[in-house]
Scaffold this motif. Structure first.
Motif, PDB file in Angstrom:
ATOM      1  N   GLY A   1      11.818   5.335  10.172  1.00 22.78           N
ATOM      2  CA  GLY A   1      11.697   5.316   8.716  1.00 22.78           C
ATOM      3  C   GLY A   1      11.509   3.931   8.120  1.00 22.78           C
ATOM      4  N   ARG A   2      11.485   2.893   8.962  1.00 21.91           N
ATOM      5  CA  ARG A   2      11.397   1.524   8.423  1.00 21.91           C
ATOM      6  C   ARG A   2      10.019   0.908   8.595  1.00 21.91           C
ATOM      7  N   ALA A   3       9.107   1.587   9.280  1.00 18.51           N
ATOM      8  CA  ALA A   3       7.761   1.027   9.466  1.00 18.51           C
ATOM      9  C   ALA A   3       7.068   0.888   8.112  1.00 18.51           C
ATOM     10  N   LEU A   4       6.315  -0.195   7.925  1.00 18.27           N
ATOM     11  CA  LEU A   4       5.517  -0.371   6.720  1.00 18.27           C
ATOM     12  C   LEU A   4       4.246   0.449   6.897  1.00 18.27           C
ATOM     13  N   LEU A   5       3.911   1.271   5.917  1.00 13.54           N
ATOM     14  CA  LEU A   5       2.749   2.154   6.009  1.00 13.54           C
ATOM     15  C   LEU A   5       1.736   1.794   4.925  1.00 13.54           C
ATOM     16  N   ARG A   6       0.547   2.362   5.065  1.00 18.26           N
ATOM     17  CA  ARG A   6      -0.483   2.129   4.052  1.00 18.26           C
ATOM     18  C   ARG A   6      -0.322   3.072   2.866  1.00 18.26           C
ATOM     19  N   SER A   7       0.527   4.051   3.006  1.00 17.41           N
ATOM     20  CA  SER A   7       0.471   5.195   2.087  1.00 17.41           C
ATOM     21  C   SER A   7       1.435   5.153   0.911  1.00 17.41           C
ATOM     22  N   GLY A   8       2.217   4.100   0.726  1.00 20.16           N
ATOM     23  CA  GLY A   8       3.274   4.189  -0.285  1.00 20.16           C
ATOM     24  C   GLY A   8       3.037   3.460  -1.602  1.00 20.16           C
ATOM     25  N   ALA A   9       1.835   2.900  -1.825  1.00 15.20           N
ATOM     26  CA  ALA A   9       1.619   2.102  -3.042  1.00 15.20           C
ATOM     27  C   ALA A   9       1.691   2.982  -4.291  1.00 15.20           C
ATOM     28  N   GLN A  10       2.347   2.474  -5.331  1.00 12.28           N
ATOM     29  CA  GLN A  10       2.560   3.224  -6.577  1.00 12.28           C
ATOM     30  C   GLN A  10       1.934   2.474  -7.744  1.00 12.28           C
ATOM     31  N   PRO A  11       1.396   3.207  -8.730  1.00 11.11           N
ATOM     32  CA  PRO A  11       0.903   2.528  -9.941  1.00 11.11           C
ATOM     33  C   PRO A  11       1.980   1.612 -10.514  1.00 11.11           C
TER      34      PRO A  11
ATOM     35  N   ILE B   1      11.279  -3.588   1.531  1.00  6.91           N
ATOM     36  CA  ILE B   1      10.932  -4.237   0.264  1.00  6.91           C
ATOM     37  C   ILE B   1       9.597  -3.729  -0.259  1.00  6.91           C
ATOM     38  N   VAL B   2       8.614  -3.590   0.642  1.00  2.81           N
ATOM     39  CA  VAL B   2       7.258  -3.267   0.198  1.00  2.81           C
ATOM     40  C   VAL B   2       7.048  -1.756   0.138  1.00  2.81           C
ATOM     41  N   SER B   3       6.055  -1.364  -0.664  1.00  2.24           N
ATOM     42  CA  SER B   3       5.717   0.064  -0.754  1.00  2.24           C
ATOM     43  C   SER B   3       4.563   0.418   0.175  1.00  2.24           C
ATOM     44  N   ALA B   4       3.709  -0.571   0.501  1.00  2.00           N
ATOM     45  CA  ALA B   4       2.599  -0.344   1.427  1.00  2.00           C
ATOM     46  C   ALA B   4       2.165  -1.690   1.991  1.00  2.00           C
ATOM     47  N   ALA B   5       1.563  -1.675   3.175  1.00  2.00           N
ATOM     48  CA  ALA B   5       1.079  -2.917   3.785  1.00  2.00           C
ATOM     49  C   ALA B   5      -0.048  -2.617   4.758  1.00  2.00           C
ATOM     50  N   ALA B   6      -0.909  -3.624   4.959  1.00  2.00           N
ATOM     51  CA  ALA B   6      -1.966  -3.566   5.973  1.00  2.00           C
ATOM     52  C   ALA B   6      -2.277  -5.003   6.348  1.00  2.00           C
ATOM     53  N   ASP B   7      -2.914  -5.204   7.491  1.00  2.76           N
ATOM     54  CA  ASP B   7      -3.361  -6.566   7.779  1.00  2.76           C
ATOM     55  C   ASP B   7      -4.829  -6.701   7.381  1.00  2.76           C
TER      56      ASP B   7
ATOM     57  N   PHE C   1      -0.049  -6.532   0.846  1.00  3.25           N
ATOM     58  CA  PHE C   1       1.010  -5.541   0.670  1.00  3.25           C
ATOM     59  C   PHE C   1       1.324  -5.345  -0.800  1.00  3.25           C
ATOM     60  N   THR C   2       1.992  -4.244  -1.085  1.00  2.30           N
ATOM     61  CA  THR C   2       2.334  -3.909  -2.464  1.00  2.30           C
ATOM     62  C   THR C   2       3.840  -3.749  -2.564  1.00  2.30           C
ATOM     63  N   ALA C   3       4.386  -4.082  -3.732  1.00  2.00           N
ATOM     64  CA  ALA C   3       5.822  -3.923  -3.957  1.00  2.00           C
ATOM     65  C   ALA C   3       6.059  -3.733  -5.448  1.00  2.00           C
ATOM     66  N   ALA C   4       7.093  -3.003  -5.779  1.00  2.00           N
ATOM     67  CA  ALA C   4       7.452  -2.790  -7.185  1.00  2.00           C
ATOM     68  C   ALA C   4       7.795  -4.135  -7.826  1.00  2.00           C
ATOM     69  N   PRO C   5       7.514  -4.302  -9.130  1.00  2.00           N
ATOM     70  CA  PRO C   5       7.863  -5.559  -9.809  1.00  2.00           C
ATOM     71  C   PRO C   5       9.345  -5.924  -9.664  1.00  2.00           C
ATOM     72  N   ALA C   6      10.207  -4.939  -9.540  1.00  4.27           N
ATOM     73  CA  ALA C   6      11.642  -5.219  -9.356  1.00  4.27           C
ATOM     74  C   ALA C   6      11.917  -5.947  -8.044  1.00  4.27           C
ATOM     75  N   GLN C   7      10.937  -5.970  -7.142  1.00  2.41           N
ATOM     76  CA  GLN C   7      11.128  -6.596  -5.824  1.00  2.41           C
ATOM     77  C   GLN C   7      10.583  -8.023  -5.762  1.00  2.41           C
TER      78      GLN C   7
END
Ligand code: ADP
Ligand code: MG
Length: 336
Positions: free
Chosen positions: A136-146, A208-214, A273-279
């Motif tokens: 459950g801790r892997a960074l995925l491409r699928s979690g980015a949020q508006p 911390i992040v919602s999505a990531a890729a290299d 990578f993407t992360a919520a502004p709170a992060q």
């Protein structure tokens, strides 16, 4: 030298992480209890991904670095790798520096060479890496949020600048363009030939992040994969993006298209990578902890319904928010 001499002399090493390394029909890995194994393969083809006369030491480094970059993008810790190698001939003068560059990077990441395959053929290097990550801790491409911020690590576009320079040099057309100062060129070339996999940053970004890729094929393309998997759109500030090229000033003076190299150049092996502004503070702390610069270059938007251009979900804007036309396409091996 024969196939098995090559394996023994250049690719057999002690492997304390593995239960069984090179020499049997399979290698054996014992994952730590409860951990998931992250797996990725990347192939480097002579004439396609690198010039046949590339420094073999740098090539060994790059072949593993591009694979470690995928583990980094998933937030996985490197464990081991296999090496499938096609060689035109078993030349120790090529093999020695190749294995030196490869194994030096492997040592730096405690990532062990546990097996592979060796065959005669056009030079081709295929590595498969294995890493571990808690469930459950892997960074995925699928979690980015508006509303999420979009970040990129390190620098972008300098590797492409070096590639374009080398291509022109080979075509004998250097005179048509200005050239970079030699220290900038050396730096850009190192980015192309000896990329840094952002493994420590990937680990620090877990949770911390919602999505990531290299970024291997170009920022817009690789961010595009995040957008597609997440079902969202994005706005990129081109000035923030351009500030990511370290050699931008001299590149511009030499007549280079800085924005094209930054957005679509490829070969950067940074993380997007993407992360919520709170992060924001947590992202900055992760950058510091891993000694890696991270730069915010845009934000994730709600998906739009317009599918007008090549990257329908991606808008480019200047510092005032004015739209900039997007005429950039990332690398695709099979695009016409
Ligand atoms: P098999 O024929 O059973 O597939 P090989 O004879 O090809 O095995 O390889 C012998 C051993 O050497 C195996 O353990 C294999 O994993 C390892 N090996 C072969 N090529 C490489 C390489 N380039 N790097 C590391 N290990 C290798
Ligand atoms: Mg075999």
């Amino acid at each position: 030298m024969g196939e098995f001499d090559v394996i023994k002399q250049f690719f057999t090493r002690p492997t304390p992480n593995a239960v069984l390394g090179v020499g049997d029909d399979c290698a054996l890995l014992q994952p730590a209890p409860g951990m998931q194994i992250a797996i990725s393969s990347d192939m480097l083809v002579s004439g396609r991904h690198f010039f046949a006369d590339t420094d073999p030491c740098a090539l060994g480094h790059k072949a593993l670095a591009v694979n470690l970059s995928d583990l980094a993008a998933c937030g996985a810790r490197p464990l081991a790798f296999t090496l499938a190698l096609a060689l035109p001939q078993a030349d120790p003068l090529w093999l020695a520096p190749f294995s030196k560059g490869l194994l030096a990077l492997a040592d730096a990441h405690a990532c062990e060479l546990i097996g592979g395959d060796t065959t005669q053929g056009p030079l081709n290097i295929c590595i498969t890496v294995f890493g571990e990550v808690p469930p459950g801790r892997a960074l995925l491409r699928s979690g980015a949020q508006p509303g999420d911020d979009i970040y990129v690590s390190g620098t972008l576009g300098d590797a492409n600048l070096a590639l374009l320079h080398l291509l022109r040099e080979r075509e004998g057309t250097t005179s048509a363009h200005g050239t970079l100062p030699s220290d900038d060129l050396a730096w850009a070339r190192a980015r192309l030939e000896r990329p840094t996999a952002r493994v420590a940053l990937g680990l620090a970004l877990r949770g911390i992040v919602s999505a990531a890729a290299d970024v291997s094929d170009g920022l817009l393309g690789d961010l595009g994969h995040i957008l597609e998997r997440s079902g969202v759109a994005a706005t990129i500030e081109v000035d923030a993006a351009q500030s990511l090229m370290r050699c931008a000033t001299s590149a511009r003076a030499a007549g280079a298209d800085v924005l094209a190299s930054v957005l679509a150049g490829g070969d950067d092996y940074e993380l997007v990578f993407t992360a919520a502004p709170a992060q924001r503070a947590a992202v900055a702390a992760a950058g510091q902890r891993s000694d890696t610069t991270v730069t915010r270059i845009g934000r994730i938007d709600a998906p739009s319904n317009t599918r007008a251009d090549r990257h329908p979900a991606l808008r480019l804007v200047d510092a005032d928010g004015t739209p900039v036309p997007n005429r950039y396409a990332s690398f695709d091996h099979f695009s016409p």
